[in-house]
Motif scaffolding. Structure first.
Motif, PDB file in Angstrom:
ATOM      1  N   LEU A 170      -2.187   4.227 -10.811  1.00 16.40           N
ATOM      2  CA  LEU A 170      -2.931   3.924  -9.587  1.00 16.40           C
ATOM      3  C   LEU A 170      -3.996   2.866  -9.854  1.00 16.40           C
ATOM      4  O   LEU A 170      -4.189   1.944  -9.053  1.00 16.40           O
ATOM      5  CB  LEU A 170      -3.568   5.205  -9.043  1.00 16.40           C
ATOM      6  CG  LEU A 170      -4.496   5.055  -7.837  1.00 16.40           C
ATOM      7  CD1 LEU A 170      -3.723   4.539  -6.626  1.00 16.40           C
ATOM      8  CD2 LEU A 170      -5.182   6.379  -7.520  1.00 16.40           C
ATOM      9  N   VAL A 199     -10.312   0.695  -3.167  1.00  9.24           N
ATOM     10  CA  VAL A 199      -8.878   0.865  -2.924  1.00  9.24           C
ATOM     11  C   VAL A 199      -8.410   2.222  -3.443  1.00  9.24           C
ATOM     12  O   VAL A 199      -7.676   2.955  -2.747  1.00  9.24           O
ATOM     13  CB  VAL A 199      -8.081  -0.277  -3.587  1.00  9.24           C
ATOM     14  CG1 VAL A 199      -6.586   0.034  -3.580  1.00  9.24           C
ATOM     15  CG2 VAL A 199      -8.338  -1.595  -2.878  1.00  9.24           C
ATOM     16  N   THR A 247       2.718   1.687  -3.233  1.00 10.59           N
ATOM     17  CA  THR A 247       1.818   2.167  -4.286  1.00 10.59           C
ATOM     18  C   THR A 247       1.610   3.665  -4.192  1.00 10.59           C
ATOM     19  O   THR A 247       1.585   4.373  -5.209  1.00 10.59           O
ATOM     20  CB  THR A 247       0.460   1.434  -4.195  1.00 10.59           C
ATOM     21  OG1 THR A 247       0.668   0.035  -4.358  1.00 10.59           O
ATOM     22  CG2 THR A 247      -0.500   1.929  -5.264  1.00 10.59           C
ATOM     23  N   LEU A 248       1.459   4.184  -2.976  1.00 11.95           N
ATOM     24  CA  LEU A 248       1.338   5.637  -2.794  1.00 11.95           C
ATOM     25  C   LEU A 248       2.573   6.353  -3.326  1.00 11.95           C
ATOM     26  O   LEU A 248       2.478   7.409  -3.964  1.00 11.95           O
ATOM     27  CB  LEU A 248       1.135   5.972  -1.312  1.00 11.95           C
ATOM     28  CG  LEU A 248      -0.203   5.563  -0.687  1.00 11.95           C
ATOM     29  CD1 LEU A 248      -0.173   5.806   0.812  1.00 11.95           C
ATOM     30  CD2 LEU A 248      -1.357   6.332  -1.326  1.00 11.95           C
ATOM     31  N   SER A 274      -3.925  -0.814  -8.236  1.00  9.12           N
ATOM     32  CA  SER A 274      -5.080  -1.192  -7.418  1.00  9.12           C
ATOM     33  C   SER A 274      -5.641  -2.537  -7.877  1.00  9.12           C
ATOM     34  O   SER A 274      -6.063  -3.365  -7.050  1.00  9.12           O
ATOM     35  CB  SER A 274      -6.156  -0.106  -7.487  1.00  9.12           C
ATOM     36  OG  SER A 274      -5.688   1.117  -6.964  1.00  9.12           O
ATOM     37  N   THR A 301      -5.651  10.334   0.958  1.00  2.00           N
ATOM     38  CA  THR A 301      -4.448  10.824   1.628  1.00  2.00           C
ATOM     39  C   THR A 301      -4.107  12.256   1.232  1.00  2.00           C
ATOM     40  O   THR A 301      -3.445  12.975   1.982  1.00  2.00           O
ATOM     41  CB  THR A 301      -3.245   9.921   1.305  1.00  2.00           C
ATOM     42  OG1 THR A 301      -3.029   9.904  -0.119  1.00  2.00           O
ATOM     43  CG2 THR A 301      -3.487   8.492   1.794  1.00  2.00           C
ATOM     44  N   THR A 358       2.820   6.124  -7.304  1.00  6.39           N
ATOM     45  CA  THR A 358       1.823   6.893  -8.059  1.00  6.39           C
ATOM     46  C   THR A 358       1.820   8.375  -7.680  1.00  6.39           C
ATOM     47  O   THR A 358       0.919   9.107  -8.061  1.00  6.39           O
ATOM     48  CB  THR A 358       0.419   6.311  -7.831  1.00  6.39           C
ATOM     49  OG1 THR A 358       0.135   6.272  -6.425  1.00  6.39           O
ATOM     50  CG2 THR A 358       0.330   4.910  -8.388  1.00  6.39           C
ATOM     51  N   LEU A 412       0.825  -1.206   0.000  1.00 10.48           N
ATOM     52  CA  LEU A 412       0.000   0.000   0.000  1.00 10.48           C
ATOM     53  C   LEU A 412       0.863   1.261   0.000  1.00 10.48           C
ATOM     54  O   LEU A 412       0.651   2.179  -0.806  1.00 10.48           O
ATOM     55  CB  LEU A 412      -0.920  -0.016   1.219  1.00 10.48           C
ATOM     56  CG  LEU A 412      -1.814   1.221   1.420  1.00 10.48           C
ATOM     57  CD1 LEU A 412      -2.836   1.329   0.299  1.00 10.48           C
ATOM     58  CD2 LEU A 412      -2.501   1.167   2.773  1.00 10.48           C
ATOM     59  N   MET A 456      -6.851   5.554  -1.347  1.00 15.68           N
ATOM     60  CA  MET A 456      -5.528   6.110  -1.643  1.00 15.68           C
ATOM     61  C   MET A 456      -5.586   7.608  -1.951  1.00 15.68           C
ATOM     62  O   MET A 456      -4.699   8.364  -1.532  1.00 15.68           O
ATOM     63  CB  MET A 456      -4.895   5.346  -2.814  1.00 15.68           C
ATOM     64  CG  MET A 456      -4.446   3.951  -2.442  1.00 15.68           C
ATOM     65  SD  MET A 456      -3.419   3.222  -3.717  1.00 15.68           S
ATOM     66  CE  MET A 456      -3.128   1.611  -3.013  1.00 15.68           C
ATOM     67  N   ARG A 516       1.133   9.835  -4.933  1.00 14.58           N
ATOM     68  CA  ARG A 516       0.024  10.256  -4.062  1.00 14.58           C
ATOM     69  C   ARG A 516       0.603  10.908  -2.820  1.00 14.58           C
ATOM     70  O   ARG A 516       1.691  10.564  -2.364  1.00 14.58           O
ATOM     71  CB  ARG A 516      -0.822   9.060  -3.636  1.00 14.58           C
ATOM     72  CG  ARG A 516      -1.521   8.288  -4.733  1.00 14.58           C
ATOM     73  CD  ARG A 516      -2.642   9.071  -5.359  1.00 14.58           C
ATOM     74  NE  ARG A 516      -2.213   9.768  -6.545  1.00 14.58           N
ATOM     75  CZ  ARG A 516      -2.774  10.862  -7.015  1.00 14.58           C
ATOM     76  NH1 ARG A 516      -3.780  11.407  -6.379  1.00 14.58           N
ATOM     77  NH2 ARG A 516      -2.329  11.428  -8.106  1.00 14.58           N
TER      78      ARG A 516
END
Length: 396
Positions: free
Chosen positions: A312, A352, A270-271, A316, A359, A274, A267, A356, A276
């Motif tokens: 993303l 999902v 992934t942030l 996901s 955030t 991408t 997780l 994300m 995020r």
């Protein structure tokens, strides 16, 4: 004398004609074989559309087009989870992110375009605006790379959907099956950042250079965490076959419960991957305008702006497959078969993505050194613990 001189020429012409006719004959045979192959493949079964599809299958020429569109690899690329699904996901998640952030910050967010539905089609308005803006190539940019790099990156970010099935091997939707699809999808995802670096380098601008260097630094930080978190959960499953992975979760427990440490590592990675929040470091608009994308305008800017959202979406999909039971769920009436699996997979994927993008509303941006320090200390320790946990579970 004239007839004697013409004989070599006529011989050459005759040989050329035979060669061309042979190529045409082979091409026709190949096309005929492809058409027969497509017509013999099983279509994706969608109950409420089947009467229409069945009727069109009896119409000459049209039946070839229908079979081609509903042929599983093409349906996978074009519709689910391919380009149409990507477009729908982009429209929704961009609107949702803006609207949610506005609510948290006591603002209104998108509203004026399609006011009755809360400004839901605002992304369409943005798309039309980008389409009619002039696309400008800076003088200092490398023209060829500047123009073509966004298209290359877009293709790279779309390719993993070929290897992420949306349903079981019998009756589901999938593009390419190799038995190692998770590893191939992960490898293709890691190539995305190389394209971003190419985009920044091609622009030849100080802000894009800074954004590119930040992207490269962040890449070194999260890549090991992402790969090790996937390896940790695959150790438990004992396979990289997506169908066997989902079957294992259905028979036992979802991956998020079996190894929550691997899920948390995936997780956070992934942030970071991408951009995020709190890892929007390469595109920090208050510091470096828009990082690698600073010099882009018009429709190409619209394309590069959505790349992180597209990544993303793909990541996901992979998270749902590895940790959240994939397409498993109760059958949906009137949407049996492939479409029912796709709906369950889509619901989980959208949840999902919404978590994300939330955030952005509650976190500030980390400095590059803070993100790297966290990656090589806390996160690396987290995924190492996930690997140890997976080994213990496997041995027991």
């Amino acid at each position: 004398m004239l007839g004697t001189n013409m004989e070599p020429t006529l011989s050459v012409i005759g040989s050329a004609l035979n060669w061309v006719s042979g190529i045409i004959s082979s091409a026709i045979q190949l096309l005929y074989s492809i058409i027969n192959y497509i017509l013999s493949r099983p279509d994706n079964y969608i109950p409420f559309l089947w009467p229409i599809i069945n009727f069109l299958n009896h119409v000459p020429i049209i039946n070839i087009i229908v079979h081609f569109i509903f042929w599983r690899p093409i349906f996978d690329l074009l519709f689910v989870p391919g380009l149409v699904s990507v477009l729908i996901a982009l429209i929704f998640i961009i609107w949702f992110e803006r609207k949610l952030t506005a609510k948290v910050q006591w603002r209104i967010g998108p509203l004026e375009v399609s006011r009755p539905i809360g400004g839901l089609i605002q992304p369409f308005a943005d798309l039309f605006r980008y389409m009619f803006q002039e696309f400008v190539v800076p003088l200092q940019a490398d023209r060829n790379y500047f123009i073509h790099a966004p298209a290359i990156v877009f293709i790279l970010s779309t390719l993993p959907v070929f290897f992420i099935p949306i349903g079981p091997q019998t009756g589901g939707i999938y593009g390419v099956y190799t038995g190692y699809d998770v590893l191939i999808a992960l490898a293709l995802i890691t190539l995305f950042n190389v394209g971003i670096i190419l985009i920044g380098w091609a622009s030849n601008d100080r802000f894009t250079y800074i954004g590119t260097v930040r992207e490269a630094l962040l890449y070194t930080g999260y890549e090991a965490v992402l790969i090790l978190s996937v390896v940790a959960i695959l150790l438990i499953y004992g396979t990289a076959d997506p169908f066997k992975i989902v079957n294992w979760q259905v028979m036992h427990l979802p991956g998020i419960i079996v190894n929550p440490l691997a899920f948390l590592g995936f997780l956070i990675a992934t942030l970071m991957a991408t951009s995020r929040f709190p890892f929007e470091i390469p595109e920090a608009d208050t510091e470096i305008v828009l990082g690698p994308y600073t010099e882009y305008s018009g429709i190409v800017y619209g394309l590069v702006m959505t790349m992180s959202y597209e990544k993303l979406y793909v990541m996901s999909l992979l998270m749902v497959l590895l940790f959240l039971n994939g397409w498993a769920g109760p059958p949906i009436p009137y949407f049996g078969g492939a479409l029912s699996y796709a709906i369950w997979f889509g619901i989980k994927t959208y949840i999902v993505m919404m978590i994300m993008v939330f955030t952005r509303s509650v976190y500030g941006r980390y400095r590059p050194d803070q993100a790297l320090k966290m990656s090589w200390t806390s996160l690396l320790g987290l995924v190492t613990a996930a690997l140890i946990l997976s080994l213990i579970i496997k041995l027991l």
